[in-house]
Design an enzyme around this catalytic site. Structure first.
Site, PDB file in Angstrom:
ATOM      1  N   ASP A 241       0.850  -1.193   0.000  1.00  0.00           N
ATOM      2  CA  ASP A 241       0.000   0.000   0.000  1.00  0.00           C
ATOM      3  C   ASP A 241       0.888   1.247   0.000  1.00  0.00           C
ATOM      4  O   ASP A 241       1.781   1.388   0.848  1.00  0.00           O
ATOM      5  CB  ASP A 241      -0.905  -0.005   1.237  1.00  0.00           C
ATOM      6  CG  ASP A 241      -1.956   1.087   1.179  1.00  0.00           C
ATOM      7  OD1 ASP A 241      -3.049   0.811   0.653  1.00  0.00           O
ATOM      8  OD2 ASP A 241      -1.682   2.208   1.653  1.00  0.00           O
ATOM      9  N   ILE A 242       0.657   2.141  -0.979  1.00  0.00           N
ATOM     10  CA  ILE A 242       1.452   3.368  -1.087  1.00  0.00           C
ATOM     11  C   ILE A 242       1.158   4.259   0.122  1.00  0.00           C
ATOM     12  O   ILE A 242       0.002   4.527   0.445  1.00  0.00           O
ATOM     13  CB  ILE A 242       1.143   4.112  -2.393  1.00  0.00           C
ATOM     14  CG1 ILE A 242       1.460   3.217  -3.602  1.00  0.00           C
ATOM     15  CG2 ILE A 242       1.949   5.411  -2.479  1.00  0.00           C
ATOM     16  CD1 ILE A 242       1.085   3.833  -4.929  1.00  0.00           C
ATOM     17  N   GLU A 284      -4.831   2.409  -4.001  1.00  0.00           N
ATOM     18  CA  GLU A 284      -3.367   2.485  -4.022  1.00  0.00           C
ATOM     19  C   GLU A 284      -2.728   1.200  -3.512  1.00  0.00           C
ATOM     20  O   GLU A 284      -1.567   1.188  -3.108  1.00  0.00           O
ATOM     21  CB  GLU A 284      -2.886   3.675  -3.185  1.00  0.00           C
ATOM     22  CG  GLU A 284      -3.168   3.575  -1.697  1.00  0.00           C
ATOM     23  CD  GLU A 284      -4.517   4.153  -1.304  1.00  0.00           C
ATOM     24  OE1 GLU A 284      -4.659   4.563  -0.145  1.00  0.00           O
ATOM     25  OE2 GLU A 284      -5.422   4.185  -2.156  1.00  0.00           O
TER      26      GLU A 284
END
Length: 372
Positions: A241-242, A284
């Site tokens: 996950d960004i 994301e």
């Protein structure tokens, strides 16, 4: 299913649960049918327990919701429900409608695959029939032409011979016309096959990044699970996950955010091979499935990718403003001895949550597999 803490609900709702249990337990007797099997009774109890713990009324819509949670095939749906319960202690009616619309009221991967497989089978059978008919007609036409050539018009009744020749020529012409139509039909089937392949590709591909989407990932997971069990190989998943992606969108716009997603996707895709499957899981978040890799081996791979990405400074090409470094957090889990892929995904998701809670920009391995 993870046991959820039972929360207190009002008396009317509790009464509805009691009535539901009595009704479902005695319905077979009213209809003079044999008592249901213990497995069915167990499923009924589990569904009612889930509704009670999630503080949901026992309505038809919520029964369906509970059934999909306990026995459905969508891993993402279960993770989303778990997150809702853990964050809010219950599932609201609005959440039921939203989660149902997002995860259940769409064609599932298995359904889509079945449709595509049926379409391919029809095309394949049609192609075989056309090919066989075309070969038969071609052979028949050739044989008829040869027979006509053998006829000696100087012998026998000339009128009969002329009639036979005319009839034969007519049959040959019709056979040739059928051959032309079969060729045309075969061309149309080839076009249909091409379009079917394009639709299949579109249905399984994330349009922004070009990666497989979560539906394609679920299909790949099923096949990888079988392959892992047959070869006695480890199977490991990583959720990525960004970090602080919402701030990128808020400060630099969604187009800049999309370019960051594409850049991260390309960076992660560099590690993909026949034993490493990358997909965009949504938003994301990405998911990577590793065949024949332990969690510690995957940790080295993911952590190297994380550190390499964090060294790069990003710029907003539209405004020339500096975005800065972009990092991600990751959670890793391997398939446990129970062989349950859903639990593996949940443990990886929990490890990702731990990475986020403990400062981001790090990779965390689920430790439950190391506890004996």
């Amino acid at each position: 299913m993870a046991t959820q803490p039972h929360t207190k609900i009002d008396g009317s709702a509790q009464g509805a649960f009691n009535v539901s249990r009595w009704f479902l337990g005695s319905f077979s007797w009213i209809k003079r049918r044999p008592e249901p099997k213990p497995l069915y009774n167990k499923k009924i109890v589990e569904i009612l327990d889930f509704l009670e713990s999630a503080q949901l009324e026992p309505t038809p819509e919520n029964y369906k919701f509970a059934w999909e949670y306990n026995y459905g095939a969508s891993l993402q749906f279960c993770l989303a429900v778990d997150e809702m319960i853990e964050g809010h202690g219950r599932v609201t009616i609005a959440s039921v409608e939203q989660l149902t619309e997002v995860f259940l009221d769409v064609c599932s991967t298995s359904e889509l695959s079945e449709l595509i497989s049926n379409g391919k089978r029809v095309l394949r059978n049609g192609h075989e029939i056309i090919s066989n008919n075309r070969n038969e007609n071609r052979d028949y036409s050739h044989a008829m032409e040869q027979e006509v050539g053998k006829i000696d018009s100087t012998q026998g009744d000339q009128n009969q011979l002329k009639t036979l020749i005319n009839m034969t020529n007519t049959i040959v012409e019709k056979s040739q016309e059928a051959e032309r139509q079969l060729k045309e039909a075969e061309t149309q089937i080839a076009e249909m096959r091409k379009k079917l392949n394009e639709v299949t590709q579109q249905a399984e591909t994330d349009q922004l990044t070009g990666l497989p989407n979560r539906w394609a990932f679920e299909d790949y997971l099923k096949n990888a699970l079988l392959r892992s069990k047959e070869a006695f190989e480890p199977l490991t998943v990583a959720f990525i996950d960004i970090d602080k992606f919402k701030l990128i969108n808020d400060n630099h716009g969604h187009e800049a955010g999309d370019r960051i997603l594409q850049r991260v996707a390309k960076h992660l895709d560099a590690m993909s091979d026949d034993k490493c499957h990358l997909a965009r899981h949504g938003g994301e978040e990405f998911v990577i499935l590793f065949l024949d890799k332990t969690s510690r081996q995957v940790f080295e791979i993911i952590d190297n990718a994380r550190s390499e990405l964090a060294e790069h400074n990003f710029m907003n090409r539209e405004t020339n403003e500096e975005i800065g470094t972009v990092s991600f957090s990751a959670g890793i889990a391997s398939l446990a001895g129970d062989g349950n892929p859903r639990l593996m995904l949940r443990r990886a998701d929990a490890a990702l949550y731990s990475a986020k809670e403990n400062g981001r920009n790090q990779v965390v391995i689920d430790q439950s597999e190391f506890v004996h």
